[in-house]
Scaffold this motif. Structure first.
Motif, PDB file in Angstrom:
ATOM      1  N   LEU A   1      53.081 -65.471 -39.228  1.00  0.00           N
ATOM      2  CA  LEU A   1      52.252 -65.012 -40.388  1.00  0.00           C
ATOM      3  C   LEU A   1      51.185 -64.323 -40.037  1.00  0.00           C
ATOM      4  CD1 LEU A   1      52.154 -68.253 -42.792  1.00  0.00           C
ATOM      5  CD2 LEU A   1      53.281 -66.118 -43.049  1.00  0.00           C
ATOM      6  N   LYS A   2      50.653 -64.620 -38.951  1.00  0.00           N
ATOM      7  CA  LYS A   2      49.363 -63.913 -38.428  1.00  0.00           C
ATOM      8  C   LYS A   2      49.731 -62.527 -38.126  1.00  0.00           C
ATOM      9  CE  LYS A   2      46.522 -67.734 -36.607  1.00  0.00           C
ATOM     10  NZ  LYS A   2      46.028 -68.454 -35.497  1.00  0.00           N
ATOM     11  N   ALA A   3      50.868 -62.511 -37.186  1.00  0.00           N
ATOM     12  CA  ALA A   3      51.405 -60.989 -37.008  1.00  0.00           C
ATOM     13  C   ALA A   3      51.900 -60.382 -38.257  1.00  0.00           C
ATOM     14  CB  ALA A   3      52.626 -61.188 -36.212  1.00  0.00           C
ATOM     15  N   MET A   4      52.188 -60.869 -39.126  1.00  0.00           N
ATOM     16  CA  MET A   4      52.505 -60.077 -40.369  1.00  0.00           C
ATOM     17  C   MET A   4      51.491 -59.544 -41.121  1.00  0.00           C
ATOM     18  SD  MET A   4      55.968 -62.526 -41.685  1.00  0.00           S
ATOM     19  CE  MET A   4      56.340 -61.661 -43.300  1.00  0.00           C
ATOM     20  N   ALA A   5      50.336 -60.578 -41.113  1.00  0.00           N
ATOM     21  CA  ALA A   5      49.029 -60.307 -42.062  1.00  0.00           C
ATOM     22  C   ALA A   5      48.444 -59.117 -41.181  1.00  0.00           C
ATOM     23  CB  ALA A   5      48.051 -61.401 -41.861  1.00  0.00           C
ATOM     24  N   LYS A   6      48.512 -58.995 -40.059  1.00  0.00           N
ATOM     25  CA  LYS A   6      47.976 -57.910 -39.292  1.00  0.00           C
ATOM     26  C   LYS A   6      48.653 -56.628 -39.338  1.00  0.00           C
ATOM     27  CE  LYS A   6      46.040 -60.710 -35.213  1.00  0.00           C
ATOM     28  NZ  LYS A   6      46.202 -61.099 -33.943  1.00  0.00           N
ATOM     29  N   SER A   7      49.743 -56.722 -39.639  1.00  0.00           N
ATOM     30  CA  SER A   7      50.769 -55.186 -39.721  1.00  0.00           C
ATOM     31  C   SER A   7      50.081 -54.513 -41.159  1.00  0.00           C
ATOM     32  CB  SER A   7      52.105 -55.587 -39.996  1.00  0.00           C
ATOM     33  OG  SER A   7      52.482 -56.191 -41.159  1.00  0.00           O
ATOM     34  N   ALA A   8      50.578 -53.351 -41.034  1.00  0.00           N
ATOM     35  CA  ALA A   8      49.909 -52.482 -42.224  1.00  0.00           C
ATOM     36  C   ALA A   8      50.957 -52.590 -43.414  1.00  0.00           C
ATOM     37  CB  ALA A   8      49.954 -50.909 -41.878  1.00  0.00           C
ATOM     38  N   ARG A   9      51.887 -53.496 -43.391  1.00  0.00           N
ATOM     39  CA  ARG A   9      53.008 -53.618 -44.287  1.00  0.00           C
ATOM     40  C   ARG A   9      52.610 -54.372 -45.314  1.00  0.00           C
ATOM     41  NH1 ARG A   9      58.893 -53.183 -41.210  1.00  0.00           N
ATOM     42  NH2 ARG A   9      58.123 -51.627 -39.563  1.00  0.00           N
TER      43      ARG A   9
END
Length: 198
Positions: A100-108
């Motif tokens: 979830l943290k990685a997805m939040a950091k991504s620009a997508r």
């Protein structure tokens, strides 16, 4: 990031061949700094985490690093496991929060797939060669239409065979919330299936 295990698919050499330790024993040995125990644990969890994280993110390039980050926590904090849940529940909880943290950091955006684009791409396997691996399974497209929390409920329940109680611990929410997410996810998947020629 430094890889903790050079190759998760290579056979594990042991002075005691065919000795199978349960996960609790492995975790205790990991806490004592036993790298062979960690390698066994890593090898057991790698394919399960790979599938889970890939289904969550739909970003193959991010999976390896997220597995590494998850299992690094196991290596560093095995002593913090408190036996209030299954070890697998603890590990998947770590993976879920890291993902979830990685997805939040991504620009997508959370829903960065367009069903109309998929419908066109499904009929033309050359339209997007980079995503051909998804074209082979319509369920990948359907799951991509779900928000991450609903995707996680489907993945953990159906593909990892976990009961709602364990899923609730992994996702850090009440069991009734898991049931509600499952209800909405199933409705969305049914709508998606109705729009496809399956």
């Amino acid at each position: 990031m430094l890889r903790l295990v050079p190759n998760p698919h290579r056979p594990i050499m042991s002075e005691q061949p065919d000795t199978r330790l349960d996960e609790h024993a492995l975790l205790q040995l990991i806490g004592e700094g036993d790298s062979a125990a960690f390698e066994t644990f890593y090898k057991n969890y790698y394919p399960r985490l790979f599938r889970f994280i890939l289904r969550m993110t739909h970003q193959p390039e991010a999976v390896e690093e997220l597995i590494q980050e998850t299992l690094l926590v196991v290596w560093e904090k095995s002593h913090s496991f408190n036996n209030e849940s299954k070890i697998s529940t603890w590990v998947f909880g770590i993976a879920y929060h890291k993902t979830l943290k990685a997805m939040a950091k991504s620009a997508r955006r959370r829903n960065d797939y367009d069903i109309d684009e998929w419908t066109e791409t499904i009929g033309d396997p050359t339209a997007n060669p980079a995503n051909n691996w998804e074209n082979e399974d319509w369920l990948n497209y359907a799951l991509a239409t779900l928000p991450p929390d609903q995707r996680a409920v489907i993945e953990l329940t159906f593909y990892h065979d976990l009961p709602y109680q364990d899923v609730a611990k992994i996702l850090d929410c009440p069991e009734n919330t898991v049931k509600t997410r499952m209800f909405h996810a199933r409705k969305k998947l049914q709508v998606f299936a109705d729009t496809q020629e399956i």
